[in-house]
Scaffold this motif. Sequence first.
Motif, PDB file in Angstrom:
ATOM      1  N   GLN A  32      27.029 -21.528  -1.062  1.00  0.00           N
ATOM      2  CA  GLN A  32      27.762 -20.565  -1.880  1.00  0.00           C
ATOM      3  C   GLN A  32      28.500 -21.216  -3.030  1.00  0.00           C
ATOM      4  OE1 GLN A  32      27.638 -20.675   1.345  1.00  0.00           O
ATOM      5  NE2 GLN A  32      26.838 -18.697   2.014  1.00  0.00           N
ATOM      6  N   VAL A  33      28.747 -22.527  -2.935  1.00  0.00           N
ATOM      7  CA  VAL A  33      29.480 -23.225  -3.992  1.00  0.00           C
ATOM      8  C   VAL A  33      28.615 -23.432  -5.232  1.00  0.00           C
ATOM      9  CG1 VAL A  33      30.616 -25.406  -4.593  1.00  0.00           C
ATOM     10  CG2 VAL A  33      31.033 -24.348  -2.367  1.00  0.00           C
ATOM     11  N   ILE A  34      27.330 -23.635  -5.027  1.00  0.00           N
ATOM     12  CA  ILE A  34      26.453 -24.001  -6.150  1.00  0.00           C
ATOM     13  C   ILE A  34      25.585 -22.853  -6.632  1.00  0.00           C
ATOM     14  CG2 ILE A  34      26.376 -26.413  -5.404  1.00  0.00           C
ATOM     15  CD1 ILE A  34      23.589 -25.828  -4.235  1.00  0.00           C
ATOM     16  N   PHE A  35      25.712 -21.671  -6.020  1.00  0.00           N
ATOM     17  CA  PHE A  35      24.754 -20.628  -6.363  1.00  0.00           C
ATOM     18  C   PHE A  35      24.927 -20.108  -7.791  1.00  0.00           C
ATOM     19  CE2 PHE A  35      28.032 -17.497  -5.511  1.00  0.00           C
ATOM     20  CZ  PHE A  35      27.664 -16.398  -6.271  1.00  0.00           C
ATOM     21  N   VAL A  36      26.152 -20.160  -8.347  1.00  0.00           N
ATOM     22  CA  VAL A  36      26.364 -19.645  -9.704  1.00  0.00           C
ATOM     23  C   VAL A  36      25.601 -20.477 -10.736  1.00  0.00           C
ATOM     24  CG1 VAL A  36      28.050 -19.226 -11.517  1.00  0.00           C
ATOM     25  CG2 VAL A  36      28.554 -18.543  -9.166  1.00  0.00           C
ATOM     26  N   PRO A  37      25.782 -21.818 -10.789  1.00  0.00           N
ATOM     27  CA  PRO A  37      24.985 -22.583 -11.765  1.00  0.00           C
ATOM     28  C   PRO A  37      23.488 -22.506 -11.523  1.00  0.00           C
ATOM     29  CG  PRO A  37      26.186 -24.054 -10.292  1.00  0.00           C
ATOM     30  CD  PRO A  37      26.730 -22.695 -10.071  1.00  0.00           C
ATOM     31  N   VAL A  38      23.087 -22.457 -10.258  1.00  0.00           N
ATOM     32  CA  VAL A  38      21.651 -22.348  -9.965  1.00  0.00           C
ATOM     33  C   VAL A  38      21.124 -20.992 -10.408  1.00  0.00           C
ATOM     34  CG1 VAL A  38      19.915 -22.329  -8.145  1.00  0.00           C
ATOM     35  CG2 VAL A  38      21.778 -23.981  -8.063  1.00  0.00           C
ATOM     36  N   TYR A  39      21.910 -19.947 -10.192  1.00  0.00           N
ATOM     37  CA  TYR A  39      21.499 -18.609 -10.631  1.00  0.00           C
ATOM     38  C   TYR A  39      21.333 -18.574 -12.154  1.00  0.00           C
ATOM     39  CZ  TYR A  39      21.543 -13.555 -11.359  1.00  0.00           C
ATOM     40  OH  TYR A  39      21.224 -12.277 -11.735  1.00  0.00           O
ATOM     41  N   VAL A  40      22.269 -19.183 -12.873  1.00  0.00           N
ATOM     42  CA  VAL A  40      22.169 -19.235 -14.340  1.00  0.00           C
ATOM     43  C   VAL A  40      20.916 -19.991 -14.748  1.00  0.00           C
ATOM     44  CG1 VAL A  40      23.259 -20.106 -16.442  1.00  0.00           C
ATOM     45  CG2 VAL A  40      24.661 -19.023 -14.664  1.00  0.00           C
ATOM     46  N   MET A  41      20.635 -21.083 -14.051  1.00  0.00           N
ATOM     47  CA  MET A  41      19.440 -21.874 -14.356  1.00  0.00           C
ATOM     48  C   MET A  41      18.171 -21.057 -14.116  1.00  0.00           C
ATOM     49  SD  MET A  41      18.238 -25.470 -12.626  1.00  0.00           S
ATOM     50  CE  MET A  41      19.912 -26.108 -12.768  1.00  0.00           C
ATOM     51  N   ASN A 100      15.355 -16.974   8.127  1.00  0.00           N
ATOM     52  CA  ASN A 100      16.639 -16.310   8.354  1.00  0.00           C
ATOM     53  C   ASN A 100      17.495 -16.189   7.099  1.00  0.00           C
ATOM     54  OD1 ASN A 100      16.225 -15.893  11.107  1.00  0.00           O
ATOM     55  ND2 ASN A 100      17.073 -17.880  11.657  1.00  0.00           N
ATOM     56  N   SER A 101      17.029 -16.747   5.998  1.00  0.00           N
ATOM     57  CA  SER A 101      17.830 -16.759   4.772  1.00  0.00           C
ATOM     58  C   SER A 101      18.091 -15.337   4.269  1.00  0.00           C
ATOM     59  CB  SER A 101      17.114 -17.568   3.681  1.00  0.00           C
ATOM     60  OG  SER A 101      17.874 -17.592   2.491  1.00  0.00           O
ATOM     61  N   TYR A 102      19.337 -15.058   3.995  1.00  0.00           N
ATOM     62  CA  TYR A 102      19.715 -13.732   3.491  1.00  0.00           C
ATOM     63  C   TYR A 102      20.425 -13.811   2.143  1.00  0.00           C
ATOM     64  CZ  TYR A 102      22.292  -9.338   2.996  1.00  0.00           C
ATOM     65  OH  TYR A 102      22.811  -8.173   2.503  1.00  0.00           O
ATOM     66  N   PHE A 103      21.401 -14.693   2.039  1.00  0.00           N
ATOM     67  CA  PHE A 103      22.236 -14.750   0.841  1.00  0.00           C
ATOM     68  C   PHE A 103      21.420 -15.081  -0.405  1.00  0.00           C
ATOM     69  CE2 PHE A 103      24.893 -17.274  -2.083  1.00  0.00           C
ATOM     70  CZ  PHE A 103      25.850 -16.327  -2.404  1.00  0.00           C
ATOM     71  N   TRP A 104      20.591 -16.114  -0.302  1.00  0.00           N
ATOM     72  CA  TRP A 104      19.843 -16.561  -1.484  1.00  0.00           C
ATOM     73  C   TRP A 104      18.824 -15.515  -1.956  1.00  0.00           C
ATOM     74  CZ3 TRP A 104      21.636 -20.637  -3.997  1.00  0.00           C
ATOM     75  CH2 TRP A 104      20.900 -21.120  -5.079  1.00  0.00           C
TER      76      TRP A 104
END
Length: 286
Positions: free
Chosen positions: A128-137, A215-219
């Motif tokens: 959850q810490v890195i999802f914002v920059p990865v999402y932008v990428m 099982n991945s849900y958030f991503w």
Amino acid sequence: MKDNYMAGSAKNRKTMMTLRIIGAVMVTLVMFFPVYWLLISALKTQSEMRMAVPTFWPETFAWQNFAEAFRVIPYARFFSNTLLMAVGTIILQLNVALMAAYAFAKGQFWGRDALFLLVLAALIVPEQVIFVPVYVMMSKLDWLDTFWALIVPHGASAYAIFLLRQAFKSINNDVLEAARVDGAGRFSILYKLLFRMAMPTIVTMGVLIFISSWNSYFWPLIMTNDNDMRVLTVGIAMLRDSIAGNEAMFFNVIMASSVMAIIPIVLVFTVMQKHIVAAMANSTFK
């Protein structure tokens, strides 16, 4: 006197063994009860689910609940998306981990151990810490609502690199030297020699990656907006939302869809569990 002591000691051991068995049975029942409740709820009718006093065994087996899950949501599509995401993640993550682990275990270069500790430090960083920059990428690459966004961000795993490094370090360097003398290159040594010798660890990592991806849900939730790209975890949540306000009435359908979702995980883990035990036994830090 001695005979009384021996008899008392044997009695104490028998009592302790009995208490351990009782404790193990109780813990097993507590752990298994949610799974049992999931299974019987998936087979209950709507009327039975709405009863004030819950039943611990279905009065009538409602097998149609499983078909209902396919009717309410595109379950087959979600299942195939989840399978493709899991298989793609396994292939990419294992190959990256194999090459990195080979370098950290058998390579000789400056700062090798320091870099490996840096890789291990990634284990404490939550997704959850890195999802914002990865999402932008992913957005800039125009990969949202594609399998690239579901697979590529999980292409490297610190845990997989760690386990494979430990497996490679347990292999004698003389074996690698003999392969080099025979003319084998780095990739030949890695994929034709080390790959086979570390098979229990590789199979274990494949199972763990599969379970994690399945099982991945958030991503998948944040990376996809198109229903054609949804996976099972998100699809089951959509099933719940599609009957909003009537969850209690259609809870059996939700449970049925959940049962079908966990079957592949149970099968994979059951078949491969002996490899997992062997790999974990060899994963001590060296």
